[in-house]
Motif scaffolding. Structure first.
Motif, PDB file in Angstrom:
ATOM      1  N   PRO A  53     -21.384  26.396  22.992  1.00 50.36           N
ATOM      2  CA  PRO A  53     -20.743  27.013  24.146  1.00 50.36           C
ATOM      3  C   PRO A  53     -20.212  28.402  23.793  1.00 50.36           C
ATOM      4  O   PRO A  53     -19.820  28.647  22.654  1.00 50.36           O
ATOM      5  CB  PRO A  53     -19.601  26.057  24.460  1.00 50.36           C
ATOM      6  N   ALA A  54     -20.189  29.275  24.768  1.00 53.61           N
ATOM      7  CA  ALA A  54     -19.658  30.634  24.579  1.00 53.61           C
ATOM      8  C   ALA A  54     -19.403  31.250  25.946  1.00 53.61           C
ATOM      9  O   ALA A  54     -20.111  30.960  26.909  1.00 53.61           O
ATOM     10  CB  ALA A  54     -20.641  31.492  23.792  1.00 53.61           C
ATOM     11  N   SER A  55     -18.396  32.111  26.011  1.00 53.09           N
ATOM     12  CA  SER A  55     -18.122  32.810  27.262  1.00 53.09           C
ATOM     13  C   SER A  55     -18.052  34.323  27.069  1.00 53.09           C
ATOM     14  O   SER A  55     -17.990  35.064  28.037  1.00 53.09           O
ATOM     15  CB  SER A  55     -16.808  32.322  27.880  1.00 53.09           C
ATOM     16  N   GLY A  56     -18.083  34.780  25.818  1.00 53.35           N
ATOM     17  CA  GLY A  56     -18.036  36.208  25.538  1.00 53.35           C
ATOM     18  C   GLY A  56     -18.569  36.501  24.154  1.00 53.35           C
ATOM     19  O   GLY A  56     -18.713  35.589  23.332  1.00 53.35           O
ATOM     20  N   VAL A  57     -18.893  37.767  23.907  1.00 51.91           N
ATOM     21  CA  VAL A  57     -19.437  38.178  22.613  1.00 51.91           C
ATOM     22  C   VAL A  57     -18.896  39.554  22.231  1.00 51.91           C
ATOM     23  O   VAL A  57     -18.308  40.254  23.055  1.00 51.91           O
ATOM     24  CB  VAL A  57     -20.989  38.233  22.626  1.00 51.91           C
ATOM     25  N   HIS A  58     -19.136  39.923  20.996  1.00 52.47           N
ATOM     26  CA  HIS A  58     -18.832  41.279  20.525  1.00 52.47           C
ATOM     27  C   HIS A  58     -20.036  41.780  19.748  1.00 52.47           C
ATOM     28  O   HIS A  58     -20.912  40.997  19.384  1.00 52.47           O
ATOM     29  CB  HIS A  58     -17.574  41.298  19.649  1.00 52.47           C
ATOM     30  N   ASP A  67     -28.905  43.147  24.920  1.00 53.48           N
ATOM     31  CA  ASP A  67     -28.654  42.688  26.276  1.00 53.48           C
ATOM     32  C   ASP A  67     -27.904  41.368  26.165  1.00 53.48           C
ATOM     33  O   ASP A  67     -28.214  40.539  25.311  1.00 53.48           O
ATOM     34  CB  ASP A  67     -29.960  42.434  27.034  1.00 53.48           C
ATOM     35  N   VAL A  68     -26.944  41.173  27.037  1.00 51.08           N
ATOM     36  CA  VAL A  68     -26.145  39.947  27.049  1.00 51.08           C
ATOM     37  C   VAL A  68     -26.168  39.379  28.467  1.00 51.08           C
ATOM     38  O   VAL A  68     -25.893  40.097  29.427  1.00 51.08           O
ATOM     39  CB  VAL A  68     -24.686  40.242  26.635  1.00 51.08           C
ATOM     40  N   ALA A  69     -26.523  38.098  28.576  1.00 48.79           N
ATOM     41  CA  ALA A  69     -26.493  37.407  29.869  1.00 48.79           C
ATOM     42  C   ALA A  69     -25.543  36.227  29.753  1.00 48.79           C
ATOM     43  O   ALA A  69     -25.675  35.402  28.849  1.00 48.79           O
ATOM     44  CB  ALA A  69     -27.879  36.930  30.267  1.00 48.79           C
ATOM     45  N   LEU A  75     -27.048  26.900  34.043  1.00 50.98           N
ATOM     46  CA  LEU A  75     -27.957  27.871  33.429  1.00 50.98           C
ATOM     47  C   LEU A  75     -28.400  28.953  34.417  1.00 50.98           C
ATOM     48  O   LEU A  75     -29.505  29.472  34.335  1.00 50.98           O
ATOM     49  CB  LEU A  75     -29.165  27.182  32.787  1.00 50.98           C
ATOM     50  N   ARG A  76     -27.512  29.298  35.325  1.00 49.17           N
ATOM     51  CA  ARG A  76     -27.742  30.407  36.254  1.00 49.17           C
ATOM     52  C   ARG A  76     -27.029  31.635  35.689  1.00 49.17           C
ATOM     53  O   ARG A  76     -25.880  31.544  35.253  1.00 49.17           O
ATOM     54  CB  ARG A  76     -27.199  30.074  37.643  1.00 49.17           C
ATOM     55  N   VAL A  77     -27.701  32.765  35.717  1.00 45.97           N
ATOM     56  CA  VAL A  77     -27.131  34.006  35.190  1.00 45.97           C
ATOM     57  C   VAL A  77     -26.025  34.489  36.119  1.00 45.97           C
ATOM     58  O   VAL A  77     -26.248  34.664  37.318  1.00 45.97           O
ATOM     59  CB  VAL A  77     -28.227  35.086  35.044  1.00 45.97           C
ATOM     60  N   ILE A  78     -24.826  34.705  35.555  1.00 47.12           N
ATOM     61  CA  ILE A  78     -23.706  35.198  36.366  1.00 47.12           C
ATOM     62  C   ILE A  78     -23.355  36.651  36.039  1.00 47.12           C
ATOM     63  O   ILE A  78     -22.639  37.284  36.797  1.00 47.12           O
ATOM     64  CB  ILE A  78     -22.460  34.297  36.238  1.00 47.12           C
ATOM     65  N   ALA A  79     -23.869  37.165  34.917  1.00 46.84           N
ATOM     66  CA  ALA A  79     -23.640  38.571  34.569  1.00 46.84           C
ATOM     67  C   ALA A  79     -24.650  38.987  33.505  1.00 46.84           C
ATOM     68  O   ALA A  79     -25.015  38.180  32.648  1.00 46.84           O
ATOM     69  CB  ALA A  79     -22.226  38.782  34.039  1.00 46.84           C
ATOM     70  N   VAL A  80     -25.093  40.238  33.579  1.00 43.03           N
ATOM     71  CA  VAL A  80     -26.004  40.805  32.579  1.00 43.03           C
ATOM     72  C   VAL A  80     -25.509  42.201  32.262  1.00 43.03           C
ATOM     73  O   VAL A  80     -25.157  42.964  33.164  1.00 43.03           O
ATOM     74  CB  VAL A  80     -27.462  40.899  33.100  1.00 43.03           C
ATOM     75  N   ARG A  81     -25.483  42.536  30.978  1.00 45.90           N
ATOM     76  CA  ARG A  81     -25.120  43.901  30.585  1.00 45.90           C
ATOM     77  C   ARG A  81     -25.732  44.234  29.243  1.00 45.90           C
ATOM     78  O   ARG A  81     -26.102  43.345  28.486  1.00 45.90           O
ATOM     79  CB  ARG A  81     -23.612  44.083  30.553  1.00 45.90           C
ATOM     80  N   THR A  82     -25.834  45.504  28.953  1.00 43.66           N
ATOM     81  CA  THR A  82     -26.300  45.983  27.658  1.00 43.66           C
ATOM     82  C   THR A  82     -25.084  46.450  26.873  1.00 43.66           C
ATOM     83  O   THR A  82     -24.220  47.140  27.422  1.00 43.66           O
ATOM     84  CB  THR A  82     -27.302  47.139  27.832  1.00 43.66           C
ATOM     85  N   MET A  83     -25.008  46.047  25.615  1.00 43.98           N
ATOM     86  CA  MET A  83     -23.866  46.408  24.775  1.00 43.98           C
ATOM     87  C   MET A  83     -24.355  47.162  23.545  1.00 43.98           C
ATOM     88  O   MET A  83     -25.256  46.701  22.847  1.00 43.98           O
ATOM     89  CB  MET A  83     -23.107  45.158  24.338  1.00 43.98           C
ATOM     90  N   LYS A  84     -23.731  48.304  23.287  1.00 44.04           N
ATOM     91  CA  LYS A  84     -24.008  49.069  22.074  1.00 44.04           C
ATOM     92  C   LYS A  84     -23.254  48.438  20.911  1.00 44.04           C
ATOM     93  O   LYS A  84     -22.264  47.718  21.122  1.00 44.04           O
ATOM     94  CB  LYS A  84     -23.560  50.516  22.251  1.00 44.04           C
ATOM     95  N   PRO A  85     -23.655  48.729  19.669  1.00 40.99           N
ATOM     96  CA  PRO A  85     -22.916  48.213  18.509  1.00 40.99           C
ATOM     97  C   PRO A  85     -21.452  48.671  18.539  1.00 40.99           C
ATOM     98  O   PRO A  85     -21.129  49.750  19.020  1.00 40.99           O
ATOM     99  CB  PRO A  85     -23.653  48.828  17.318  1.00 40.99           C
ATOM    100  N   ARG A  87     -18.837  47.118  20.129  1.00 37.35           N
ATOM    101  CA  ARG A  87     -18.149  46.882  21.400  1.00 37.35           C
ATOM    102  C   ARG A  87     -17.620  45.455  21.491  1.00 37.35           C
ATOM    103  O   ARG A  87     -18.137  44.536  20.878  1.00 37.35           O
ATOM    104  CB  ARG A  87     -19.095  47.109  22.585  1.00 37.35           C
ATOM    105  N   LEU A  88     -16.606  45.264  22.312  1.00 32.93           N
ATOM    106  CA  LEU A  88     -16.056  43.942  22.589  1.00 32.93           C
ATOM    107  C   LEU A  88     -16.305  43.657  24.066  1.00 32.93           C
ATOM    108  O   LEU A  88     -15.829  44.382  24.934  1.00 32.93           O
ATOM    109  CB  LEU A  88     -14.549  43.909  22.293  1.00 32.93           C
ATOM    110  N   GLY A  89     -17.065  42.604  24.345  1.00 31.40           N
ATOM    111  CA  GLY A  89     -17.379  42.246  25.729  1.00 31.40           C
ATOM    112  C   GLY A  89     -16.297  41.370  26.320  1.00 31.40           C
ATOM    113  O   GLY A  89     -15.685  40.557  25.630  1.00 31.40           O
TER     114      GLY A  89
END
Length: 126
Positions: A53-58, A67-69, A75-85, A87-89
């Motif tokens: 399980p996970a709800s956030g990443v860095h 890319d982070v989904a 298993l439905r996508v609720i958010a998608v974003r691109t993160m540069k090295p 960063r804290l999401g």
């Protein structure tokens, strides 16, 4: 509908809005140790990595943009974003799982908010 996977390999099946499906290689990180390591120290990823399980990443100590989904329990996508090295999401409240892939991959796959994915573990656990 609580899903539990084991660390290992599998397939990610993206159900695109046009009705087609894309099957991709998937690494599953379900243990604390595997989730903590994630994609750290790697230059690329073949397909995607599922953190559960996970709800956030860095992206501290990462070598590449990703890319982070965020996925809900169905298993439905609720958010998608691109993160540069480096960063804290922000964690997403309804997120139960996180998919990571090389930056730009999710757009190529047609993975957007509302897309549903399937996870097929190699050992048959899904």
């Amino acid at each position: 509908m609580g899903r539990r996977w084991r660390d290992g390999l599998g397939k990610l099946v993206v159900r695109r809005t046009d009705g087609t499906r894309i099957s991709l290689p998937l690494e599953i990180a379900a243990s604390y140790r595997a989730r903590t390591k994630g994609l750290l120290g790697r230059d690329s990823v073949d397909g995607a990595m599922l953190l559960s399980p996970a709800s956030g990443v860095h992206t501290f100590r990462m070598r590449m943009a990703i890319d982070v989904a965020h996925l809900d329990r169905r298993l439905r996508v609720i958010a998608v974003r691109t993160m540069k090295p480096g960063r804290l999401g922000r964690p997403r409240l309804r997120a139960r799982h996180v998919l990571e892939a090389k930056a730009g991959a999710m757009a190529r796959w047609g993975l957007t908010v509302g897309t549903v994915v399937d996870v097929e573990a190699q050992d048959g656990v899904s």
